[in-house]
Design an enzyme around this catalytic site. Structure first.
Site, PDB file in Angstrom:
ATOM      1  N   VAL A  61       0.872  -1.181   0.000  1.00 32.02           N
ATOM      2  CA  VAL A  61       0.000   0.000   0.000  1.00 32.02           C
ATOM      3  C   VAL A  61       0.902   1.221   0.000  1.00 32.02           C
ATOM      4  O   VAL A  61       1.601   1.485   0.970  1.00 32.02           O
ATOM      5  CB  VAL A  61      -0.937   0.016   1.222  1.00 32.02           C
ATOM      6  CG1 VAL A  61      -1.844   1.256   1.161  1.00 32.02           C
ATOM      7  CG2 VAL A  61      -1.778  -1.251   1.269  1.00 32.02           C
ATOM      8  N   ASP A  62       0.910   1.935  -1.095  1.00 32.62           N
ATOM      9  CA  ASP A  62       1.778   3.113  -1.224  1.00 32.62           C
ATOM     10  C   ASP A  62       1.008   4.252  -1.873  1.00 32.62           C
ATOM     11  O   ASP A  62       1.490   4.913  -2.788  1.00 32.62           O
ATOM     12  CB  ASP A  62       3.020   2.752  -2.048  1.00 32.62           C
ATOM     13  CG  ASP A  62       4.144   3.759  -1.864  1.00 32.62           C
ATOM     14  OD1 ASP A  62       4.255   4.317  -0.758  1.00 32.62           O
ATOM     15  OD2 ASP A  62       4.883   4.003  -2.827  1.00 32.62           O
ATOM     16  N   ALA A  63      -0.212   4.467  -1.390  1.00 32.05           N
ATOM     17  CA  ALA A  63      -1.097   5.478  -1.975  1.00 32.05           C
ATOM     18  C   ALA A  63      -1.114   6.733  -1.113  1.00 32.05           C
ATOM     19  O   ALA A  63      -1.287   6.653   0.106  1.00 32.05           O
ATOM     20  CB  ALA A  63      -2.518   4.927  -2.112  1.00 32.05           C
TER      21      ALA A  63
END
Length: 510
Positions: free
Chosen positions: A369-371
């Site tokens: 998760v790199d949002a």
């Protein structure tokens, strides 16, 4: 002699002014977003000030209409609103240079003052436009006999205009033309409809004011000419943010959102690894699972992670398949054009990360998760216990979740809250200070993480340097460590507030 109008003209008039109010509200948010983001705090201030301006406009507009129910005055009010609206981009050029170092490196006083200065500039045209509705109703002939019906129709046309202004601006003019162009378009519409209303009076010469937005549109503007001193090679106002691609003398290509508070993706010459890039730490994850085949990146941006996986990891794991999920379709188009992503590197999906993970039936070995929204905010719906639990259901037995959190220190309440939430969703959770100044990577799994498999990395591999860093940095999360954090849930996840308090707290201390 008083100037009166046909009812049909008033319907068109309130339609245009109603559309302009909503277009201005959305334009205000986009005008501020490059420098202040679009957090709930920003939206609350925008909506609150606009509602205050509307309330005062309705009140004073009704009083003026009773004292001087003349159509000429009404046209002058809307024409003035149009001219003031067209000046908004000029005002921005005067204010925003104060924030040339970005919100992360500018004093609190300048940030607060400039923020309210911009909001106050939006208030006068909204105030003037709010005077239109009560004024228009007052101009309905007293002997009409159906004033209530006409008043209802006027409000209906005004609201319909607001609806068109909302959707037309959000899905039409801003993504396809731009924020400046949206402001000039609606200011020109206000001036044009006002000039048409004055066409039979001695004030018809004021129609020349229509030149104001056209001349300002063609005036030089360089509000986003450079980002971090790097030349811009591509730029666009997308549905989600102002996006730029920069390329510098070091042959580095960067994906930058809005004012550049953070680089979303970077391609270095020959896709080289760098001690300042937290992306590199993700490359060790496939070694920590058994025969990884499915790798999911939620928030793939310019495709840096899939590209690095293809170059440095896939030769050791040829069955590895990467899926990248990115919400902004315009950003996806940049991956191959500027960031070197090859057709076989990854499958790209244009969708919201949570919508994707909630609806897929596929199971993954690793989920990243790199949002980020507006460069510094973790979207609240991607930070909750429920979201992490959903990911857990999509992991294979020895699968793993990894996420990046930007924090100024290990004690940052934002980081501790994310750790507490992850720990509530996974029986085994870890934190590691990743490469990069403010980057921490959190890991969640249903089985203990063993670093021994990292020894399979060849000592001559560029990944060997990262491998040597992990044993001393990887730490299991304990109850005491996360006790001061906030458990983030779908019902309560104040990630924006936690981020803002961290940023402003750091600025105050400096």
């Amino acid at each position: 002699m008083k100037l009166n109008f046909r009812i049909s003209f008033l319907y068109v008039f309130v339609f245009v002014t109603g559309a302009s109010v909503m277009a201005m509200e959305l334009a205000a948010s986009r005008f501020l977003a490059p420098y202040y983001g679009t957090s709930m705090i920003v939206w609350a201030n925008i909506i609150g000030l606009i509602l205050l301006s509307l309330s005062l406009g309705y009140w004073i507009g009704g009083r003026w209409a009773d004292k001087r129910p003349d159509g000429r005055l009404l046209m002058l009010i809307s024409l003035s609103a149009g001219v003031l609206t067209s000046l908004l981009p000029i005002w921005g050029k005067l204010i925003f240079p104060l924030l040339s170092d970005g919100i992360l490196n500018t004093s609190v006083l300048i940030i607060v003052c400039s923020f309210f200065a911009i909001l106050i500039v939006f208030a006068p045209p909204v105030f003037l436009l709010a005077m239109v509705s009560p004024f228009a109703i007052r101009l309905v002939p007293a002997d009409d006999g159906q004033i209530g019906k006409v008043a209802g129709n006027l409000y209906a046309f005004s609201t319909l205009g607001s609806l068109i202004g909302t959707f037309g601006t959000a899905f039409g003019t801003i993504p396809f033309l731009g924020t400046r162009e949206t402001i000039f378009l609606w200011s020109a519409a206000l001036i044009a409809i006002s000039a048409w209303g004055l066409r039979s009076t001695r004030l018809r010469w004021l129609g020349v004011m229509l030149l104001v937005p056209f001349l300002l549109y063609f005036a030089p503007h360089d509000q986003f000419k450079e980002a971090e001193g790097d030349p811009v090679v591509w730029a666009k106002d997308t549905l989600y943010q102002f996006v730029r691609v920069t390329h510098n003398e070091k042959d580095e290509t960067k994906l930058v959102y809005n004012e550049g508070g953070g680089v979303q993706s970077i391609r270095r010459p020959n896709d080289a690894l760098n001690k300042n890039d937290y992306y590199d730490d993700y490359l060790l994850l496939p070694y920590l699972t058994d025969h990884p085949k499915e790798f999911l990146v939620l928030g793939s941006a310019g495709g840096t992670i899939p590209r690095l996986l293809a170059k440095y990891v896939k030769p050791q794991f040829p069955e590895l398949h990467t899926t990248g999920v990115e919400i902004d379709p315009d950003v996806i188009k940049l991956d191959a054009r500027f960031f070197g992503l090859q057709p076989g590197d990854a499958t790209l999906v244009n969708q919201d990360a949570r919508v994707f993970i909630s609806n897929t039936d596929k199971r993954y070995d690793i989920v990243i998760v790199d949002a980020y929204s507006q460069q510094i905010y973790i979207p609240f719906h991607l930070s909750t216990k429920e979201f992490f639990a959903t990911i857990g259901k999509r992991l294979n037995d020895k699968g793993m979740l990894a996420l990046n959190v930007n924090a100024v220190s290990p004690a940052s309440k934002l980081l501790v809250s994310m750790e507490k939430t992850l720990k509530a969703a996974f029986p085994y959770s870890y934190a590691i200070k990743a490469r990069g100044h403010y980057n921490y990577i959190l890991l969640g799994s249903f089985s203990p993480i063993d670093l021994q498999p990292l020894q399979a990395i060849d000592a001559r591999s560029p990944l060997a340097a990262i491998r040597s860093e992990w044993p001393s940095k990887l730490e299991p999360l304990t109850d005491d460590q996360v006790s001061k954090g906030v458990l983030l849930t779908d019902n309560r996840a104040p990630t924006e507030m936690l981020t803002d308090s961290m940023v402003f707290g750091t600025l105050r201390s400096e």
